[in-house]
Design a protein around this motif. Sequence first.
Motif, PDB file in Angstrom:
ATOM      1  N   GLY A  18      64.220  12.217   0.982  1.00 10.13           N
ATOM      2  CA  GLY A  18      64.672  11.348   2.072  1.00 10.13           C
ATOM      3  C   GLY A  18      64.412  11.867   3.475  1.00 10.13           C
ATOM      4  N   VAL A  19      63.709  12.985   3.581  1.00  8.24           N
ATOM      5  CA  VAL A  19      63.412  13.511   4.916  1.00  8.24           C
ATOM      6  C   VAL A  19      62.366  12.608   5.577  1.00  8.24           C
ATOM      7  CG1 VAL A  19      62.549  15.507   6.225  1.00  8.24           C
ATOM      8  CG2 VAL A  19      63.897  15.861   4.130  1.00  8.24           C
ATOM      9  N   ILE A  20      62.562  12.349   6.860  1.00  3.82           N
ATOM     10  CA  ILE A  20      61.612  11.516   7.600  1.00  3.82           C
ATOM     11  C   ILE A  20      61.085  12.293   8.805  1.00  3.82           C
ATOM     12  CG2 ILE A  20      61.283   9.353   8.888  1.00  3.82           C
ATOM     13  CD1 ILE A  20      63.867   8.332   7.433  1.00  3.82           C
ATOM     14  N   VAL A  21      59.770  12.386   8.905  1.00  4.29           N
ATOM     15  CA  VAL A  21      59.136  12.880  10.126  1.00  4.29           C
ATOM     16  C   VAL A  21      58.098  11.833  10.485  1.00  4.29           C
ATOM     17  CG1 VAL A  21      57.742  14.700  11.207  1.00  4.29           C
ATOM     18  CG2 VAL A  21      59.509  15.311   9.544  1.00  4.29           C
ATOM     19  N   ASP A  22      58.393  11.022  11.478  1.00  2.73           N
ATOM     20  CA  ASP A  22      57.519   9.892  11.760  1.00  2.73           C
ATOM     21  C   ASP A  22      57.517   9.608  13.266  1.00  2.73           C
ATOM     22  OD1 ASP A  22      55.816   7.759  11.354  1.00  2.73           O
ATOM     23  OD2 ASP A  22      57.083   6.783   9.846  1.00  2.73           O
TER      24      ASP A  22
END
Lengths: 439, 253
Positions: free
Chosen positions: A115-119
């Motif tokens: 569920g990690v988001i880098v965007d």
Amino acid sequence: MSAPTLSAPAALVGSFTPDVFAAHLASLPPSLPGWWVARKRAAYARFASLPMPTRTDEMWRFSSIGTLTLDGFTLDAAASVPLLPIGIPKAAQLVFANGRLVSRELLSSDLVARGVIVDTLQNALVHHDALVREHLLAQPPKLGSPKFAALHEAFLADGAFIYVPRDVQVALPIGVFSHAIGATSAVFPHTLVVLAENARATVIEYFGSDADTSAQFAAGANDLFAGHGAQLTYIGKQDWSHRALSIQSNSTVVRRDARVQSLNLHLGARQARHESLSRLAAPGAFSEMLALTVAEAGQEFDQRTLQIHEAPNTKSDLLYKNALRGTAKTIFSGLIVVDPDAQKTDAYQSNRNLMLSDEAEACSLPGLEIQANDVRCTHGATSSRIDPEQEFYLQSRGIAKEQADELLTFGFFEEVLARLIDHDLHEALRLLIQTKFKK
Amino acid sequence: MSQLEIKDLHVSIGEKAIVKGLTLTIHSGEVHAIMGPNGTGKSTLSKAIAGHPDYTITSGEVLLDGASILGQEADERARAGIFLAFQYPSEIPGVSIANFLRAAQQARMAEGEELDASAYYKRLYSKMDLLKIDRKFTSRSVNEGFSGGEKKRCEILQMAMLEPKFALMDETDSGLDIDALRIVADGVNTMRGPNLGVLLITHYQRLLDYIVPDHVHVMYDGRIVKSGDKSLALELEAKGYDWIKKELAASAA
């Protein structure tokens, strides 16, 4: 909704005219949510109506006002970007040039699955609307730059969005690079970090220019949010062109038992203002605010900080160290505010200046505003020169005066760098700052 | 074989004359002790030779192998082979002993030449083993928070690494208990040999039980007033400095 006024006094908007703003809006993807576009329009209206800071403005005391300008800048599309990496492995990375994503390294599929988001912010505005809306520029500008904050919000094209869900730890740092490309370009970098309960992450943000002669303008901001029990390490390295004007506003919110450690390295720009707000919003919150500045030639570094203790048993610890050479000038103005029910607050604030030249100037304005009666608050500011006895000691071992002073200056920085727990990060930053200092 | 010649040296701090015509020659392999009451100029002598900027040499000469060092900065003198072991070594926060010694080694190399890091550490650790110093010591900041004994051992370690031609040891025994004193003395004795000349400055005879000098000089009011062998130190211990003062008064009368 009414369109922005098409006339604004030139002195209040400079290069950022209503036409330029309209062109900026037109360049954004149509998929962005309406609330965000509406906020940008409102921000532009605020920007166009607010006055520039003046000499009598207490929040701008000691700052050079005459050199603040909104004129002569352009919103450019960047062609290519020189990558200036911080030499350590990363979990993911986003590279922006003039506010547009130009390259990226993706998270591992494992971290994505967790569920990690880098965007980009643009993607996050579409796919994670609620999260962004809750945190993006949610803190009012309290440190004197509402006009520049409004300008940032109006022209913010894209930035980084980092989210770490509950109980997830990202071991390697996440990198965000913001480049200004072009001789007169204006940039509006933004990084938004949200750590959910008990999450852990390290974010390294880098600001750099294409050439050291570029007369650029940067109005940047970041929002750091640490949920209950979360631990965030944030490193910001400001290395804009030595002819750039930079105004950066950082806001940190620390929830119950969470810990945020931020370290800002200030190296570039001709005039750099850095505003840093920490809100200790729930019991057990801890914010460690660190900064190192290498001020040289005629550079001006203007640092304004606010530590707000809103809950009992909260802790903040600020250590800002400046080394000044040439005719450089630094300003530190810090305020600790303790709300009436924030009993057992433990707040510390320290500004130390190492004067390496007789022509350099360091101004310090530490301040306290305490409304609770059971607190421990300490603040202090010192300016000192190289200690001649320490210098002689090093010389007596064969180290020439210039190298001795350099070694003593690195020792001065080390007290801040040593606060970093991560050994590799500590070494990488030490190398960066030493390289800059030796130039 | 080197020699350090101090010729009719006069040293002032500000307007005040402290060393008033001191002459002494030390050869490699010799250990000279200078004894004397407090305030007689012993520390001033050592700092002036090392090149401390607060000490003005008003006349006289200091020659290292025939060449004057008085026109040189402290760091040049150090690289030429002079080492000052400080009575009160400075604390250098944020600079580790390893990095400090590395910078000192690097300073002794030609421009553009890089220190061989692995050879350096090998040598550093062998010297530490020789001096019975824990290796963890090297990551600590120079002298910061050190006990008196640790500071003096750190001085000895630096001396061992830098291998000077002449070591000026300023009150190396001050502030040391007997165990620390023995460790420091063992260090000096380990380094003692044909390539090192030592000038030991001390107030007390005690140190000379552990580092036995070849020559003993008594300094009083900025000059050497009496010289002899190690028995002079014992005589001085037995009779006290008043004995010297009386002798001087008698000869002046």
